[in-house]
Write an enzyme that holds these catalytic residues in place. Structure first.
Site, short mmCIF file in Angstrom:
data_model
loop_
_atom_site.label_atom_id
_atom_site.label_comp_id
_atom_site.label_asym_id
_atom_site.label_seq_id
_atom_site.Cartn_x
_atom_site.Cartn_y
_atom_site.Cartn_z
N HIS A 47 4.15 -8.66 -3.44
CA HIS A 47 3.82 -7.50 -4.84
C HIS A 47 5.61 -7.27 -5.20
CE1 HIS A 47 0.36 -5.28 -4.31
NE2 HIS A 47 -0.19 -6.04 -3.22
N LYS B 9 6.56 6.68 -13.50
CA LYS B 9 6.76 5.34 -12.89
C LYS B 9 7.79 5.90 -12.34
CE LYS B 9 7.68 2.66 -16.13
NZ LYS B 9 6.68 0.90 -16.15
N ARG B 10 7.92 5.53 -10.90
CA ARG B 10 8.61 5.67 -10.18
C ARG B 10 10.26 5.99 -10.98
NH1 ARG B 10 7.89 6.91 -4.24
NH2 ARG B 10 10.78 6.31 -4.49
N LYS C 238 13.84 -0.82 -13.58
CA LYS C 238 12.60 -0.04 -14.80
C LYS C 238 12.86 0.85 -15.85
CE LYS C 238 9.56 1.18 -10.63
NZ LYS C 238 7.58 0.35 -11.12
N THR D 267 0.89 -1.41 -13.05
CA THR D 267 -0.38 -1.15 -13.41
C THR D 267 -0.27 0.05 -14.62
OG1 THR D 267 -0.13 0.01 -11.13
CG2 THR D 267 -1.45 -2.10 -11.26
N LYS E 131 -3.03 1.58 -17.57
CA LYS E 131 -4.01 2.71 -17.98
C LYS E 131 -3.84 3.30 -19.13
CE LYS E 131 -3.52 2.84 -12.50
NZ LYS E 131 -2.40 3.70 -11.59
O1 73E Z 1 5.15 -4.15 -9.69
C1 73E Z 1 4.56 -3.15 -9.37
C2 73E Z 1 3.14 -3.46 -9.00
O2 73E Z 1 2.28 -3.38 -9.81
C3 73E Z 1 5.32 -3.58 -7.89
O3 73E Z 1 6.38 -3.20 -8.44
C4 73E Z 1 5.01 -2.31 -6.97
O4 73E Z 1 3.78 -3.77 -6.58
C5 73E Z 1 2.36 -3.19 -7.56
C6 73E Z 1 1.09 -3.21 -7.31
O5 73E Z 1 1.33 -4.61 -7.20
C7 73E Z 1 5.62 -2.93 -4.96
N1 73E Z 1 5.41 -1.94 -4.90
C8 73E Z 1 6.44 -2.07 -3.95
N2 73E Z 1 6.69 -3.13 -3.82
N3 73E Z 1 5.74 -3.71 -5.02
C9 73E Z 1 6.98 -1.35 -2.57
C10 73E Z 1 7.69 -2.02 -1.77
C11 73E Z 1 8.57 -1.28 -0.63
C12 73E Z 1 7.93 -0.10 -0.27
C13 73E Z 1 6.98 0.38 -0.53
C14 73E Z 1 6.49 -0.34 -2.42
#
Ligand code: 73E
Length: 839
Positions: free
Chosen positions: A374, A565-566, A571, A673, A677
């Site tokens: 991710h 978003k976070r 970002k 995502t 939405k």
């Molecule tokens: O771009 C997003 C993505 O849409 C990405 O940053 C997020 O996952 C979403 C779903 O695919 C994400 N979160 C984390 N890594 N990628 C993450 C890493 C460590 C702890 C918690 C979350």
């Protein structure tokens, strides 16, 4: 002797059963019954929460028949099943979603009305299980919804954190965190299953021995054992009978473990140890896209992974399927590397506990797992210090060494002339202090590896996982993320959904591609008018909410420009803030300047230890405090930071947006995502060529998307050239003015130091290249403002956005996973309807 017909022993209920009936009368009766027998209240003294609970139990009763029937069907058919392993599930409230999926939303609304209650108020009572940080956890929840809707046998496995993501408050413009006591008023959606608890070993050492058949074996003597207690939640699909299970593990001390201490008189010591065990599922780590390397986090990972794999083995035994067929019965999808220890744990279970040979166990393991990556952010890539691993998981470390040795033998054969490949690809990082690289373990142990958007998958193949791509090209594939239209359209935007259904019928909810049919209404004055009116009314509702909760008046006719978003530097919420300051400067320089009135809304949490992110929140609030009360601004600009962003709140935000901010530095946001939405709810996107933005733009058409900024390749090239943000500061007068205004203390009661750390980083490092993209962003935003004035054009663009978002349904994503490498097909669930004649 014949067994008596149970229906004769237990006389049939001649009226429709209060626990299953779906008509308004039975719903009302069941609701009042639950209020009395579960909440223990007469209606006249019941609180809104009592009413919520009574309604939740009424709905749960209606899920149970479907849930049990689903489990029974899967058991009887021995169905191939997806196990979705995730450290996070960000579910959002259940009640509304279950009403939608059962198809009884309107009837329940009426039933409540007839009892003098307001369904909206009851829905507001629900405290959502915030068992995730952001996109990754929410994606897991969307995928479970789609798997149930598509009738795909699946189990979600995770951790039942006692405290979910913290509650955010804003004090004096700063984020403060409060613990999330989400279980405090009771959680009606789960069923604990203590009878299926499993032990998890922690710490200690290993011993070698020869068993009675003369085989070489290893025994792990743990320091202690923790029990995992499953808590199950049914997740019903949309208008199907399938209700799959989300099984979350709660940590409990093992009886046998504290027994000795209790007996030896060390009562307090024993209770202390019990507490230590139970800490494992106490709290969700509040970091998104950052790995902290904490011991408790590794314990959480092995805890839920071990519980889940043991549970799968129990299920196979229950269905009398031999363990050799593990990979035929299950596919185990790992949501990032958080569950990647599963590769070693399955090996351990198969070899140590079930006497398999290495080759047999490895054959099963590497046919079972699949890994979704991710993120490319280096700070998010998980690595565990060897010493910590050895202390907590001595047996796993031995197995990882063995896996690695065999893997490096393959690498050596593949690259005989390139010894550097060994250190690059090794599961053990030996460049300094030694670490276990979880992504490497996941790649070696999986049959499939996927990124979450086309660009992200390409960058993975070129970058962090390049060597693995060269070695195993066939394992790599892309699965662009998707979101569930049930929650993010039907539930959160009922008016838009109804308007759509009136035009193109109801099938779009399950087949989102059918939204295409809306294209033929793009010139229909009636539809356009209704579309605009819906957006306006929702904006007005949000304006009222903001007036009531923040005491700020916002103009519902202004452009609602939202970034939710976070909070993270990549970002670039602070790029958005720079535009606001730029607009403000223009107004101050020329109070009569013509600008499109805008309301800038922000929402999102910062990781509690991420100082810069918290400073960005403070900056936004500080700007808002000045801008919102400056009479020169009149009602042209408003800036608000909306606190405690959650799934529940997001559902109010997406439908109210005109403009969706998706402005990450290209190459940094794996997918996103929220971008999907917003667009599904008729917002236009201002965005970079990053993550799924690229595919959204391809789908909706470039003329219906506000693009700006460098491409990922340009970002890398600029960095390689030697990027100097200070040059941009010096040569761009509006940028300089914006930065200087912040630096002067104008937004901080004259305090020049407050934002200095943030500004210094921007001027001298600017890792996320805000300055390089500044002018393009400003120009693009100005253009957005112009287009918004052209109501017809804007409306056309928004309708086309909605009409062309079909690809981004999580149903499409799940179908792709199923066809590509899960190799699972739907298992419909039949339910005998109650029929009095049959009795
Ligand atoms: O771009 C997003 C993505 O849409 C990405 O940053 C997020 O996952 C979403 C779903 O695919 C994400 N979160 C984390 N890594 N990628 C993450 C890493 C460590 C702890 C918690 C979350």
């Amino acid at each position: 002797q014949t067994v008596p017909d149970p229906r004769l022993v237990c006389p049939p209920v001649r009226v429709e059963d209060d626990r299953t009936g779906l008509n308004i009368e039975t719903l009302k009766r069941a609701f009042l019954d639950n209020l009395f027998y579960i909440q223990g209240k007469f209606p006249d003294i019941a609180t809104q929460n009592d009413y919520y609970m009574a309604l939740a139990y009424t709905v749960r009763d209606r899920l149970l028949k479907r849930w049990l029937k689903t489990a029974q069907t899967y058991t009887e058919q021995g169905s191939r099943t997806v196990c979705y392993l995730s450290a996070e599930f960000l579910l959002g409230p259940h009640l509304g979603k279950n009403l939608i999926n059962l198809g009884i939303y309107d009837d329940v609304q009426q039933a409540m009305e007839e009892l003098g209650l307001d369904l909206e108020t009851l829905l507001e009572q629900e405290e959502e299980p915030g068992l995730g940080n952001g996109g990754l956890g929410r994606l897991a929840a969307c995928y479970l919804d789609s798997m149930a809707t598509l009738e795909i046998p699946s189990i979600g496995y995770g951790i039942r954190y006692e405290y979910g993501i913290f509650e955010q408050d804003i004090r004096d413009g700063w984020q403060i965190e409060r613990s999330d006591k989400w279980l405090r008023s009771g959680y009606p959606w789960e069923v604990p299953r203590p009878e299926w608890s499993v032990p998890v070993k922690i710490g200690g050492h290993t011993e070698q021995y020869t068993d009675e058949r003369g085989r070489f074996r290893v025994r792990w003597v743990p320091h202690h054992v923790v029990m995992g207690v499953p808590h199950d939640t049914p997740l019903l699909g949309y208008q199907v009978n399938t209700a799959n299970t989300l099984r979350l593990w709660r940590a409990e001390a093992a009886e046998s473990f504290d027994f000795d201490a209790f007996n030896s008189g060390d009562y307090v010591g024993a209770v202390h140890e019990k507490m230590v065990s139970e800490n494992i599922s106490k709290v969700l780590y509040p970091n998104d896209n950052i790995s902290q390397g904490k011991e408790l986090r590794l314990l959480q990972q092995i805890f839920f992974v071990s519980c889940s794999l043991q549970d799968m083995i129990r299920i196979m035994e229950g269905q009398k399927i031999p363990l050799e067929k593990f990979h035929e019965k299950f596919v185990v999808q790992m949501n990032d590397t958080h569950p990647a220890i599963a590769v070693a744990e399955l090996m351990r279970l198969l070899i140590d506990d079930h006497c398999m040979t290495w080759d047999q166990a490895w054959g099963i393991t590497t046919r079972t797992f699949a890994y979704t990556n991710h993120t490319l952010l280096p700070e998010a890539l998980e690595r565990w210090p060897i010493a910590l691993f050895k202390k907590l998981l001595p047996r796993h470390l031995e197995l990882i060494y063995e896996i690695n040795q065999r893997f490096l033998d393959d690498v050596r054969i593949r690259y005989p002339e390139q010894p550097q490949m060994l250190s690059q690809m090794s599961i053990i990082d030996e460049s300094g202090e030694r670490y276990v690289r979880m992504a490497h373990l996941a790649c070696v142990g999986s049959m499939a590896i996927n990124g979450v958007a086309a660009l992200h998958t390409e960058l993975l193949k070129q970058g962090v996982l390049h060597d693995f791509y060269e070695m195993y090209p066939k394992k790599f594939n892309n699965k662009t993320n998707g979101v569930t239209p049930r929650r993010f359209m039907v539930l959160s935007n009922p008016r838009l959904s109804r308007a759509i259904t009136e035009r193109i019928g109801p099938n779009w909810v399950k087949h989102l591609d059918e939204l295409k049919k809306l294209e033929s209404y793009v010139d229909d004055p009636n539809f356009r008018q209704e579309f605009r009116q819906i957006k306006f009314d929702i904006k007005q509702e949000l304006a009222t909410y903001i007036q009531q909760n923040y005491g700020v008046a916002i103009n519902p006719n202004s452009l609602f420009d939202i970034q939710a978003k976070r909070i993270h530097e990549y970002k670039r919420q602070h790029l958005n803030a720079l535009y606001i300051v730029t607009l403000y400067n223009r107004i101050k320089a020329n109070p009569n300047i013509e600008i499109t009135p805008r309301t800038f809304l922000f929402g999102g949490k910062a990781a509690p230890g991420y100082y810069t992110a918290k400073l960005i929140i403070k900056l936004i609030n500080a700007i808002g405090d000045v801008v919102n009360r400056d009479p020169d601004v009149r009602d042209r600009l408003k800036v608000l930071f909306l606190k405690d962003y959650s799934v529940k709140f997001a559902q109010r935000i997406y439908p109210a947006a005109d403009l969706s901010e998706q402005i990450s530095t290209a190459g940094k946001e794996a997918s996103g995502t929220g971008n999907m939405k917003f667009a599904m709810n008729g917002a236009l996107t201002i965005g970079t060529l990053d993550g799924a933005n690229i595919e959204i733009r391809e789908e909706v058409g470039e003329e219906n998307f506000f693009l700006f900024g460098m491409t990922a390749d340009e970002v890398y090239a600029r960095k390689a050239q030697g990027y100097n943000p200070y040059d941009y500061y010096q040569s761009n007068s509006e940028l300089k003015l914006a930065i200087d205004r912040i630096a002067s203390g104008f937004f901080s009661h004259g305090d020049r130091k407050l934002f200095q750390p943030l500004l210094d980083t921007l001027m001298h490092r600017d890792d996320y290249m805000l300055f390089a993209d500044y002018q393009a962003y400003i120009d693009c935003q100005d253009y957005v403002g112009q287009v918004f004035q052209d109501v017809d054009r804007w409306t056309r663009m928004t309708i086309l956005n909605v009409a062309r978002m079909g690809k981004f349904s999580s149903d499409r994503a799940i179908r792709d996973y199923c066809e590509d490498f899960w190799k699972i097909s739907p298992v419909p669930i039949e339910i005998e309807e109650y029929s009095p004649e049959a009795i």
